[in-house]
Design a protein around this motif. Structure first.
Motif, PDB file in Angstrom:
ATOM      1  N   LYS A 276       1.024  -1.322   0.108  1.00 29.64           N
ATOM      2  CA  LYS A 276      -0.129  -0.318  -0.312  1.00 29.64           C
ATOM      3  C   LYS A 276       0.910   1.194   0.150  1.00 29.64           C
ATOM      4  O   LYS A 276       0.293   2.179   0.181  1.00 29.64           O
ATOM      5  N   LEU A 277       1.976   1.494  -0.005  1.00 33.79           N
ATOM      6  CA  LEU A 277       3.086   2.530  -0.291  1.00 33.79           C
ATOM      7  C   LEU A 277       3.038   2.753  -1.536  1.00 33.79           C
ATOM      8  O   LEU A 277       3.229   4.101  -1.700  1.00 33.79           O
ATOM      9  N   GLY A 278       2.771   2.318  -2.844  1.00 31.29           N
ATOM     10  CA  GLY A 278       2.585   2.280  -3.389  1.00 31.29           C
ATOM     11  C   GLY A 278       1.489   3.747  -3.447  1.00 31.29           C
ATOM     12  O   GLY A 278       2.473   4.917  -4.156  1.00 31.29           O
ATOM     13  N   ALA A 279       0.855   3.240  -3.245  1.00 28.56           N
ATOM     14  CA  ALA A 279      -0.657   4.886  -4.026  1.00 28.56           C
ATOM     15  C   ALA A 279       0.114   5.596  -2.380  1.00 28.56           C
ATOM     16  O   ALA A 279      -0.694   6.914  -3.056  1.00 28.56           O
ATOM     17  N   GLN A 285      -0.144   1.562  -9.606  1.00 29.86           N
ATOM     18  CA  GLN A 285      -0.167   0.038 -10.209  1.00 29.86           C
ATOM     19  C   GLN A 285      -1.701  -0.904  -9.347  1.00 29.86           C
ATOM     20  O   GLN A 285      -1.581  -0.175  -7.714  1.00 29.86           O
ATOM     21  N   VAL A 286      -1.398  -1.460 -10.052  1.00 29.05           N
ATOM     22  CA  VAL A 286      -2.849  -2.455  -8.707  1.00 29.05           C
ATOM     23  C   VAL A 286      -1.947  -3.683  -7.931  1.00 29.05           C
ATOM     24  O   VAL A 286      -0.991  -4.695  -9.084  1.00 29.05           O
ATOM     25  N   PRO A 287      -1.982  -3.399  -6.864  1.00 32.64           N
ATOM     26  CA  PRO A 287      -0.754  -4.506  -6.506  1.00 32.64           C
ATOM     27  C   PRO A 287      -1.087  -5.652  -6.303  1.00 32.64           C
ATOM     28  O   PRO A 287      -2.339  -6.216  -6.547  1.00 32.64           O
ATOM     29  N   SER A 288      -0.472  -6.889  -6.094  1.00 35.29           N
ATOM     30  CA  SER A 288      -0.137  -7.954  -6.012  1.00 35.29           C
ATOM     31  C   SER A 288      -1.475  -8.806  -5.448  1.00 35.29           C
ATOM     32  O   SER A 288      -1.497 -10.095  -5.909  1.00 35.29           O
TER      33      SER A 288
END
Length: 336
Positions: A276-279, A285-288
């Motif tokens: 969730k650090l990506g957002a 992106q859509v996380p895996s």
């Protein structure tokens, strides 16, 4: 320049990190996300991380060049194709994380196809965007790949070089799968007439478009969404003919000097808290991991016409080398 300097410093400190028994990471996403991952992992584990950020094609070349004496332990992020090539060339090692059962099918399939040497950490669709202010004078509204060949867009389209950028290699493989190799290369030759610059980084065209330095930028749609979130005058386009997508990946480098730390990072990076650090870093992106919230800003893959992308074929060493060589000879070296 500051980001480049910081990256250079972190690279130079790689030897010191190895001596401390810490972790040396090559990171293939945007600098902000790389740094967020580094900081969070250090805080949670106490393991000191030395991080270098580069485009995925550049990281692959570096890992290959350093194979006899690896400097890094973990390669996190960037398109899956060079990860797949590295796996085939025995530059990375197989590892089964206990988190594997929590992942989306496409992430596990990446792991299986690579013989357990790389795993999917996120996914995102390829597309393009345009600057809504600059496009007004052109009298067009591009919606399809074919529209980017319009003479009105001469020197107005920007895309990365597929030798350094996984984003652009995804474009190369996408066009070939959509059109066939012969027609695909004819398209890329025609597109070349409208290209103003082949950048090193795949996300650079999105930034240039947001700044008004180019009218159209070809990039992953989530990188263009970041510009929209930042209030840039940008329109995101999912091409009408269909498009390819990436499975951003993670690999442990063969001969890693900090193998235990690499495995700890690998397992941690597959958790919802890490993903969730990506957002939070404005990467959509859509996380895996199935339990990670999908950012509401993320392009909805179910609403995009995605091709059945052949990751095994286009991630193979022979095919990547062949296509990149052909692109260099038949496209990049063409006069305008």
């Amino acid at each position: 320049m500051l980001a480049s300097a910081a990256t250079a410093v972190s690279f130079l400190s790689a030897g010191a990190a190895q001596a401390q028994g810490a972790l040396v990471m090559y990171c293939g996403v945007q600098e902000e996300w790389c740094r967020a991952m580094t900081t969070a992992f250090e805080r949670e584990t106490g393991i000191k991380v030395s991080m270098t950020r580069k485009s995925s094609g550049e990281i692959y070349a570096q890992v290959k060049a350093e194979a006899a004496n690896p400097r890094a332990d973990i390669w996190w992020g960037g398109t899956g194709d060079p990860h797949m090539q590295a796996a085939e060339e025995n530059l990375t090692v197989d590892y089964k994380s206990p988190k594997l059962a929590e992942l989306q099918d496409w992430a596990v399939r990446q792991w299986e196809q690579s013989k357990n040497k790389t795993v999917g950490i996120y996914s995102g669709a390829l597309g393009f965007g345009y600057n809504t202010e600059l496009i007004k004078s052109k009298g067009i509204e591009p919606k399809c790949w074919a529209d980017l060949l319009d003479p009105k867009l001469k020197d107005e389209v920007q895309v990365a070089d597929p030798n350094s950028s996984g984003t652009s290699y995804t474009l190369l493989a996408t066009i070939i799968q959509l059109m066939g190799e012969d027609k695909g290369f004819e398209y890329l030759k025609a597109l070349h007439k409208n290209i103003n610059q082949y950048t090193k980084s795949g996300a650079a065209p999105a930034k240039a478009m947001a700044l008004g330095e180019t009218t159209v930028g070809i990039a992953f749609m989530h990188d263009i969404v970041t510009m929209v979130v930042d209030k840039a005058p940008v329109k995101v386009v999912a091409p009408c003919e269909g498009t390819g997508y990436e499975i951003g990946s993670m690999s442990i480098i063969k001969g890693a000097k900090n193998m235990d730390s690499a495995k700890k990072f690998y397992d941690w990076a597959l958790t919802p808290d890490a993903q969730k650090l990506g957002a939070e870093a404005k990467s959509y992106q859509v996380p895996s991991n199935k339990n990670t919230p999908v950012p509401p800003q993320a392009p909805k893959l179910s609403e995009i016409k995605l091709i059945n992308f052949d990751f095994a074929k286009y991630g193979s060493s022979d095919e990547r080398k062949r296509l990149l060589s052909k692109w260099d000879n038949e496209v990049k070296n063409l006069p305008k």
